[in-house]
Motif scaffolding. Structure first.
Motif, mmCIF file in Angstrom:
data_model
loop_
_atom_site.group_PDB
_atom_site.id
_atom_site.type_symbol
_atom_site.label_atom_id
_atom_site.label_comp_id
_atom_site.label_asym_id
_atom_site.label_seq_id
_atom_site.Cartn_x
_atom_site.Cartn_y
_atom_site.Cartn_z
ATOM 1 N N PHE A 223 10.989 -46.097 -40.238
ATOM 2 C CA PHE A 223 10.236 -44.854 -40.397
ATOM 3 C C PHE A 223 9.697 -44.723 -41.818
ATOM 4 C CE2 PHE A 223 9.743 -40.270 -41.030
ATOM 5 C CZ PHE A 223 8.979 -39.947 -39.914
ATOM 6 N N LYS A 224 10.507 -45.077 -42.810
ATOM 7 C CA LYS A 224 10.051 -45.022 -44.205
ATOM 8 C C LYS A 224 8.912 -46.016 -44.442
ATOM 9 C CE LYS A 224 12.846 -44.732 -47.629
ATOM 10 N NZ LYS A 224 13.941 -44.999 -48.589
ATOM 11 N N TYR A 225 9.044 -47.217 -43.897
ATOM 12 C CA TYR A 225 7.990 -48.215 -44.063
ATOM 13 C C TYR A 225 6.703 -47.740 -43.402
ATOM 14 C CZ TYR A 225 5.540 -52.705 -43.816
ATOM 15 O OH TYR A 225 4.611 -53.702 -43.935
ATOM 16 N N TRP A 226 6.840 -47.136 -42.231
ATOM 17 C CA TRP A 226 5.670 -46.579 -41.540
ATOM 18 C C TRP A 226 4.998 -45.502 -42.402
ATOM 19 C CZ3 TRP A 226 5.369 -41.386 -40.169
ATOM 20 C CH2 TRP A 226 4.231 -41.014 -39.431
ATOM 21 N N ALA A 227 5.782 -44.591 -42.955
ATOM 22 C CA ALA A 227 5.225 -43.505 -43.769
ATOM 23 C C ALA A 227 4.485 -44.051 -44.981
ATOM 24 C CB ALA A 227 6.330 -42.547 -44.197
ATOM 25 N N LYS A 228 5.021 -45.089 -45.598
ATOM 26 C CA LYS A 228 4.349 -45.702 -46.751
ATOM 27 C C LYS A 228 3.036 -46.337 -46.330
ATOM 28 C CE LYS A 228 8.666 -46.739 -49.210
ATOM 29 N NZ LYS A 228 9.581 -47.817 -49.665
ATOM 30 N N GLN A 229 3.069 -47.060 -45.221
ATOM 31 C CA GLN A 229 1.863 -47.735 -44.735
ATOM 32 C C GLN A 229 0.773 -46.747 -44.343
ATOM 33 O OE1 GLN A 229 2.315 -50.870 -45.883
ATOM 34 N NE2 GLN A 229 1.616 -51.778 -43.965
ATOM 35 N N ARG A 230 1.175 -45.602 -43.832
ATOM 36 C CA ARG A 230 0.201 -44.606 -43.387
ATOM 37 C C ARG A 230 -0.169 -43.614 -44.495
ATOM 38 N NH1 ARG A 230 -2.686 -46.515 -39.858
ATOM 39 N NH2 ARG A 230 -3.409 -44.411 -39.391
ATOM 40 N N GLY A 231 0.321 -43.829 -45.708
ATOM 41 C CA GLY A 231 -0.103 -43.026 -46.848
ATOM 42 C C GLY A 231 0.465 -41.620 -46.886
ATOM 43 N N ILE A 232 1.642 -41.410 -46.257
ATOM 44 C CA ILE A 232 2.227 -40.063 -46.254
ATOM 45 C C ILE A 232 3.668 -40.102 -46.745
ATOM 46 C CG2 ILE A 232 0.718 -39.147 -44.456
ATOM 47 C CD1 ILE A 232 3.013 -39.570 -42.460
ATOM 48 N N TYR A 233 3.955 -41.014 -47.684
ATOM 49 C CA TYR A 233 5.299 -41.087 -48.255
ATOM 50 C C TYR A 233 5.216 -40.700 -49.726
ATOM 51 C CZ TYR A 233 9.985 -42.874 -49.326
ATOM 52 O OH TYR A 233 11.285 -42.995 -49.716
#
Length: 572
Positions: A223-233
């Motif tokens: 989930f954290k990796y996804w958030a970083k990839q999608r620009g919302i971390y």
């Protein structure tokens, strides 16, 4: 089932820390503890060991007799030692850190060591170490901290002061015990926030069934990796931070034992469980009623309305209230705005859809590697908006660059809030990273792009050619039918606010320029699809070290967005 497990996918994309890497982190922590305890002792005002012991026995009296006895024995061994400890939290403490993960830690000191003294003394001590680089002091942030690299490992080091004369080495047990609330009654709010990460990591582990822990760790990494990839971390910019990511995944994992045979040896079964957790997590986030409904793991005890963690100091509900499971609870998404929530809701919706497709593929025995790639596809914000506010921080010296760029970045939320309050702006979407020494495609010099309308510029000619620059971008979406809009005031206010800081007034050759650029004026490296998360050097490699390939792609991108670009743009 022919599939690539989520753990294998993550290990390839965002590898876990190696055994050697973990040993290095432990050794660094040992050195930091030694430095910190030396600082504490150098500020110790105790005239004698007996005086210190007497005062400490009084201050440390509590309900747990064993803890008190342990503290007294510590004094008997080192009766003039005021102690001091460092505790870790975040991804490292939860066992979900990768090779690139930073270390979140908090120094806990006695009452005579102020926050100001800690930052000054610790920064000075670290500057003398050859292993330390990129040292930045951010003492006016929501959680004040020291940022630095130690032997290549990034650290965010906070500080909390307790109303005690000494901090024994085993004080972590006391701090994490059910009776620890006594230490937070009169504590400074920033100290409470600094300690909250440590207490939350401990609480999370206690809330998740042991059988679900391995699934929780893999799902949270994903989930954290996804958030970083999608620009919302980025909690700084109003998106999800590490704490929020942990809480939302834990919400799913705490509900019940996911499976009785998780250790049965079936990798496929384990992977299906991880998929199920992620699917439920996205579904919960997308369907949650964020307008006043707090998201929490445990029952929050509210004594008075002004202590409600789901509301700000004016009693207004936070736009998105994800609460920590600790007491006192705090909102770890207090920086979320209407714009950032709208951006995240689109991503939650997309994630829900992608996970449903992935679960269906897995059930039919199809490979899921392409599905993981699709879910984790990096977003390119520069292709989503036609206008951007650009903020360029520059410094004429190496020494001042990191601190100045860090200050500008820390204050960007003020500009974001001001833009969001501006009439006819519908969405304000910051790019969550800055770009070092960004070069305009037309010029090899490290100069800002100046061929766009300027909101605010320096009153004086440039002091000197900058040693380095860091550029930040904020995407803007205007309300439908907007023809004119004035952004001069937000830019001028932001520029003036940072130029009134001590850092600017005392610094040499520092500058900041705020302007508006169109999408067509964004440096072409940043327009390359799928390379949003890369550095400028990596971007050059991605386009073969030349410009032809990237220009061809840029032309194709502009052709695709031709219809949107033909819409009459507002006058800025």
């Amino acid at each position: 089932m022919a599939t690539v497990s989520l753990a294998e996918f993550l290990d390839a994309k965002d590898p876990r820390e190696s055994n050697n890497g973990n040993e290095l982190r432990k050794s660094i922590l040992t050195e930091l503890v030694a430095i910190f305890r030396h600082i504490v002792q150098s500020k110790n005002p105790a005239a004698s060991g007996l005086q210190q012991a007497s005062e400490s026995e009084s201050d440390c009296s509590g309900d747990d007799d064993d803890e008190d006895v342990g503290g007294n024995k510590e004094l008997e061994r080192e009766n003039d030692d005021a102690g001091g400890i460092i505790l870790t939290f975040g991804s490292y403490e939860l066992g979900i850190h990768s090779q690139d993960s930073d270390m979140d830690a908090v120094c806990i000191g006695p009452k005579f060591l102020s926050r100001h003294s800690f930052f000054v003394e610790m920064a000075e001590a670290l500057k003398t170490r050859d292993e330390v680089s990129d040292l930045v002091v951010i003492d006016d942030a929501h959680v004040p901290l020291l940022g630095f690299k130690f032997s290549g490992v990034e650290f965010d080091l906070a500080y909390a002061k307790l109303s005690l004369d000494f901090i024994p080495k085993d004080f972590a047990r006391t701090l994490l015990s059910p009776t620890s609330s006594q230490y937070f009654k009169d504590m400074d709010e920033r100290c409470v926030r600094s300690l909250n990460g440590v207490r939350m990591a401990h609480e999370i582990r206690s809330l998740i069934p042991v059988e679900n822990l391995a699934v929780f760790q893999v799902a949270t990494r994903a989930f954290k990796y996804w958030a970083k990839q999608r620009g919302i971390y980025s909690s700084l910019y109003g998106f999800l931070g590490g704490v929020a990511c942990v809480v939302v995944v834990a919400k799913t994992c705490q509900q019940k034992v996911l499976v009785s045979g998780v250790n049965s040896g079936s990798a496929d079964s384990f992977d299906v469980l991880c998929m199920s957790v992620l699917q439920k997590t996205f579904g919960i986030l997308y369907s949650w009623a964020w307008n006043g409904s707090p998201f929490n793991l445990t029952e929050i005890k509210v004594i008075q309305n002004d202590e409600d963690p789901s509301k700000d100091f004016n009693g207004r509900p936070y736009t998105m209230a994800i609460l920590t499971p600790t007491q006192p609870s705090v909102c770890c998404t207090s920086t979320v705005t209407a714009s950032s929530l709208a951006v995240m809701m689109k991503e939650f919706k997309r994630g829900t859809k992608k996970m449903a497709e992935m679960v269906k593929s897995a059930q039919s025995g199809k490979s899921t590697v392409e599905r993981w790639e699709d879910l984790m596809e990096p977003v390119n914000i520069f292709q989503k908006y036609k206008f951007f506010v650009k903020v360029v921080a520059s410094s004429g010296t190496k020494e001042g660059f990191l601190a100045w760029a860090g200050l500008i970045q820390a204050k960007l939320p003020r500009l974001i809030a001001r833009l969001e309050a501006t009439e006819n702006i519908q969405i304000v979407h910051p790019v969550i990273k800055g770009f070092d020494n960004l070069v305009h495609p037309k010029s090899p010099e490290l100069e800002p792009v100046n061929d766009a309308p300027t909101i605010s510029t320096t009153q004086e000619p440039a002091k000197a050619k900058p040693f380095a620059t860091k550029t930040f971008f904020i995407g803007l979406q205007f309300c439908l039918g907007t023809q004119t809009i004035n952004l001069s005031a937000p830019g001028a206010e932001f520029t003036q606010s940072v130029k009134n800081t001590r850092e600017f007034l005392d610094g040499a050759l520092l500058d900041v320029v705020v302007s508006v650029v169109k999408r067509s004026e964004i440096p072409e490296q940043l327009m390359i699809e799928g390379t949003f998360g890369l550095s400028i050097a990596e971007l050059d490699v991605a386009v073969g070290g030349g410009r032809t390939k990237s220009r061809d792609f840029l032309a194709a991108t502009r052709e695709i967005s031709k219809l949107a670009s033909e819409q009459q743009a507002p006058i800025i």
